[in-house]
Design a protein around this motif. Structure first.
Motif, PDB file in Angstrom:
ATOM      1  N   VAL A 147       0.837  -1.199   0.000  1.00 12.47           N
ATOM      2  CA  VAL A 147       0.000   0.000   0.000  1.00 12.47           C
ATOM      3  C   VAL A 147       0.878   1.258   0.000  1.00 12.47           C
ATOM      4  N   ILE A 148       0.330   2.322  -0.514  1.00 11.18           N
ATOM      5  CA  ILE A 148       1.051   3.595  -0.563  1.00 11.18           C
ATOM      6  C   ILE A 148       1.514   3.990   0.839  1.00 11.18           C
ATOM      7  N   SER A 149       2.729   4.536   0.930  1.00  9.40           N
ATOM      8  CA  SER A 149       3.328   4.845   2.229  1.00  9.40           C
ATOM      9  C   SER A 149       3.870   6.271   2.254  1.00  9.40           C
ATOM     10  N   SER A 150       3.215   7.117   3.046  1.00 15.23           N
ATOM     11  CA  SER A 150       3.725   8.475   3.248  1.00 15.23           C
ATOM     12  C   SER A 150       5.103   8.432   3.909  1.00 15.23           C
ATOM     13  N   GLY A 151       5.255   7.554   4.881  1.00 14.50           N
ATOM     14  CA  GLY A 151       6.498   7.513   5.653  1.00 14.50           C
ATOM     15  C   GLY A 151       7.701   7.177   4.794  1.00 14.50           C
ATOM     16  N   ARG A 152       7.531   6.232   3.855  1.00 10.58           N
ATOM     17  CA  ARG A 152       8.651   5.887   2.971  1.00 10.58           C
ATOM     18  C   ARG A 152       8.871   6.999   1.935  1.00 10.58           C
ATOM     19  N   SER A 153       7.786   7.516   1.361  1.00 11.04           N
ATOM     20  CA  SER A 153       7.912   8.514   0.291  1.00 11.04           C
ATOM     21  C   SER A 153       8.571   9.790   0.800  1.00 11.04           C
ATOM     22  N   LEU A 154       8.147  10.270   1.973  1.00  7.83           N
ATOM     23  CA  LEU A 154       8.708  11.513   2.506  1.00  7.83           C
ATOM     24  C   LEU A 154      10.149  11.303   2.956  1.00  7.83           C
ATOM     25  N   ASP A 155      10.434  10.137   3.521  1.00  4.65           N
ATOM     26  CA  ASP A 155      11.794   9.840   3.977  1.00  4.65           C
ATOM     27  C   ASP A 155      12.756   9.846   2.793  1.00  4.65           C
ATOM     28  N   TYR A 156      12.412   9.117   1.734  1.00  2.00           N
ATOM     29  CA  TYR A 156      13.326   9.000   0.598  1.00  2.00           C
ATOM     30  C   TYR A 156      13.460  10.312  -0.172  1.00  2.00           C
ATOM     31  N   ALA A 157      12.407  11.136  -0.147  1.00  2.00           N
ATOM     32  CA  ALA A 157      12.470  12.434  -0.838  1.00  2.00           C
ATOM     33  C   ALA A 157      13.104  13.513   0.035  1.00  2.00           C
ATOM     34  N   SER A 158      13.170  13.271   1.342  1.00  2.00           N
ATOM     35  CA  SER A 158      13.651  14.268   2.314  1.00  2.00           C
ATOM     36  C   SER A 158      12.905  15.594   2.185  1.00  2.00           C
ATOM     37  N   LYS A 159      11.609  15.508   1.897  1.00  2.00           N
ATOM     38  CA  LYS A 159      10.780  16.721   1.848  1.00  2.00           C
ATOM     39  C   LYS A 159       9.316  16.336   2.006  1.00  2.00           C
ATOM     40  N   LEU A 160       8.526  17.337   2.420  1.00  2.00           N
ATOM     41  CA  LEU A 160       7.103  17.110   2.665  1.00  2.00           C
ATOM     42  C   LEU A 160       6.244  17.339   1.426  1.00  2.00           C
ATOM     43  N   PHE A 161       6.702  18.216   0.535  1.00  2.56           N
ATOM     44  CA  PHE A 161       5.845  18.620  -0.586  1.00  2.56           C
ATOM     45  C   PHE A 161       6.335  17.964  -1.859  1.00  2.56           C
ATOM     46  N   LEU A 162       5.635  16.933  -2.316  1.00  2.00           N
ATOM     47  CA  LEU A 162       6.043  16.198  -3.509  1.00  2.00           C
ATOM     48  C   LEU A 162       5.388  16.822  -4.736  1.00  2.00           C
ATOM     49  N   SER A 163       6.117  16.800  -5.862  1.00  2.00           N
ATOM     50  CA  SER A 163       5.605  17.389  -7.108  1.00  2.00           C
ATOM     51  C   SER A 163       6.257  16.683  -8.294  1.00  2.00           C
ATOM     52  N   THR A 164       6.255  17.348  -9.438  1.00  2.00           N
ATOM     53  CA  THR A 164       6.696  16.722 -10.693  1.00  2.00           C
ATOM     54  C   THR A 164       8.046  16.012 -10.543  1.00  2.00           C
ATOM     55  N   GLY A 165       8.080  14.750 -10.972  1.00  2.00           N
ATOM     56  CA  GLY A 165       9.294  13.949 -10.915  1.00  2.00           C
ATOM     57  C   GLY A 165       9.405  13.071  -9.687  1.00  2.00           C
ATOM     58  N   ASP A 166       8.633  13.386  -8.652  1.00  2.00           N
ATOM     59  CA  ASP A 166       8.762  12.638  -7.398  1.00  2.00           C
ATOM     60  C   ASP A 166       7.975  11.331  -7.437  1.00  2.00           C
ATOM     61  N   PRO A 167       8.581  10.244  -6.916  1.00  2.00           N
ATOM     62  CA  PRO A 167       7.880   8.961  -6.829  1.00  2.00           C
ATOM     63  C   PRO A 167       7.084   8.831  -5.529  1.00  2.00           C
ATOM     64  N   LEU A 168       6.007   8.057  -5.603  1.00  2.84           N
ATOM     65  CA  LEU A 168       5.246   7.671  -4.412  1.00  2.84           C
ATOM     66  C   LEU A 168       5.526   6.195  -4.157  1.00  2.84           C
ATOM     67  N   TYR A 169       6.113   5.915  -2.989  1.00  2.00           N
ATOM     68  CA  TYR A 169       6.540   4.555  -2.644  1.00  2.00           C
ATOM     69  C   TYR A 169       5.460   3.795  -1.889  1.00  2.00           C
ATOM     70  N   SER A 170       5.593   2.471  -1.934  1.00  6.04           N
ATOM     71  CA  SER A 170       4.754   1.592  -1.114  1.00  6.04           C
ATOM     72  C   SER A 170       5.441   1.304   0.214  1.00  6.04           C
ATOM     73  N   ASN A 171       4.709   0.609   1.094  1.00  6.16           N
ATOM     74  CA  ASN A 171       5.275   0.162   2.369  1.00  6.16           C
ATOM     75  C   ASN A 171       6.375  -0.881   2.150  1.00  6.16           C
ATOM     76  N   ARG A 172       6.499  -1.439   0.946  1.00  2.16           N
ATOM     77  CA  ARG A 172       7.602  -2.354   0.640  1.00  2.16           C
ATOM     78  C   ARG A 172       8.736  -1.637  -0.108  1.00  2.16           C
ATOM     79  N   SER A 173       8.678  -0.326  -0.133  1.00  5.16           N
ATOM     80  CA  SER A 173       9.710   0.519  -0.769  1.00  5.16           C
ATOM     81  C   SER A 173       9.802   0.336  -2.274  1.00  5.16           C
ATOM     82  N   ASN A 174       8.712  -0.091  -2.893  1.00  5.79           N
ATOM     83  CA  ASN A 174       8.629  -0.095  -4.352  1.00  5.79           C
ATOM     84  C   ASN A 174       7.914   1.174  -4.817  1.00  5.79           C
ATOM     85  N   ILE A 175       8.304   1.673  -5.992  1.00  9.97           N
ATOM     86  CA  ILE A 175       7.627   2.850  -6.535  1.00  9.97           C
ATOM     87  C   ILE A 175       6.289   2.425  -7.128  1.00  9.97           C
TER      88      ILE A 175
END
Lengths: 201, 201
Positions: free
Chosen positions: A45-73
């Motif tokens: 399932v989609i994971s805010s915790g993984r996505s924000l951690d790997y992006a090192s930012k809160l505001f995601l936009s063009t080019g940014d991936p949304l990760y799952s709880n298994r760290s897959n995009i």
């Protein structure tokens, strides 16, 4: 023609790897909560915790991936007219309206709408995590940590486009919370299309 | 005497309603990731999204409740020497070390430690959400959304105390990520005690 999500409602649908999902705010200042689950195994399932951690930012936009709880995009943002979305808060729910607004007969909210829309795919309400809250504008005071839900920055016709990087089940709403939508409930439009490159394969 | 969690390891245990959990940083600058699941039904799990939404702030401290995905209060912070913890990021994992640090043979991290400790309670790795990351100090730029993992503000002997408001299974680690712990892996101490009022019942 885009599909229409009526005010304060939600849908769920399959999105295949390589397809693009466009979410449009037709009138402006309207939030859409988005969830994603892997078709092969809905425990992924989609994971805010993984996505924000790997992006090192809160505001995601063009080019940014949304990760799952298994760290897959799961999805990647490939176009974004607005640049401000929330990835901190769970979908609004009966409990949100009871606790925050003090409603005595609360609406079921995005949570209830998503739970109903996702049930045919075998997804249970307890599996609903923090959503990617498209167009939701949460102002953050970095020193105190205070969160303020402000009107969305989206104007009529603004859109965001995601490309799926795996086969997904997507949940999508027209958000039901007063404050998140500048106190007016409006529809959300969306379209699913094959990626441009797919036509040349 | 407190229980000891050795550096880069984790434990899980039952915490009954009314009991208090004290988490101590014995040497200073050491993070401890905490998870909570309802004993009655482990599909009910600690929720950053609900807790932050209902509190309208990112930094939870004394008096603040930690909610479940069903909007029930699981724990309440009743004492806090530090006042700065993270509730945005998932536990560090093999994938964290691979993606962020570029490690080729990555440690299993708090995620792997929690998964092993929680397995005897029937909890699966996919159920691990954003943790309440005790003493973790994530600096936030409210205008850009940039996240920076800074050294914890905890000094030797600092503690935080939680009171359980339902019967819980708790997972707790001595965090395994270099950056989160100012580049030194240290132990975490903890104690479980009945609430003071319980002795007078």
């Amino acid at each position: 023609m885009p599909e229409v999500i009526e005010p304060r409602s939600g849908v769920a649908f399959r999105l295949a790897k390589g397809q693009r999902l466009t979410v449009i705010d037709p009138q402006g200042e309207q939030v859409s909560d988005m969830l994603a689950f892997a078709q092969d195994d809905t425990r992924e399932v989609i994971s805010s915790g993984r996505s924000l951690d790997y992006a090192s930012k809160l505001f995601l936009s063009t080019g940014d991936p949304l990760y799952s709880n298994r760290s897959n995009i799961m999805l990647r943002i490939v176009h974004d007219d607005v640049g401000r979305h929330d990835f901190l808060l769970t979908p609004c729910s009966k409990d949100t309206f009871r606790i925050i607004y003090g409603d005595e007969a609360p609406h079921r909210g995005c949570f209830g709408n998503l739970a109903e829309a996702l049930a045919p795919f075998g997804i249970e309400p307890d599996q609903i995590p923090v959503a990617f809250n498209i167009f939701m504008n949460v102002e953050i005071d970095g020193s105190t940590g205070a969160l303020t839900v402000a009107p969305p920055k989206s104007r009529a016709g603004d859109r965001i486009v995601f490309e799926a990087e795996m086969d997904l089940i997507v949940g999508l709403t027209a958000c039901s919370a007063l404050q998140s939508n500048n106190y007016a409930f409006k529809p959300i439009h969306y379209q699913v299309e094959d990626a441009p490159s797919a036509t040349n394969r």
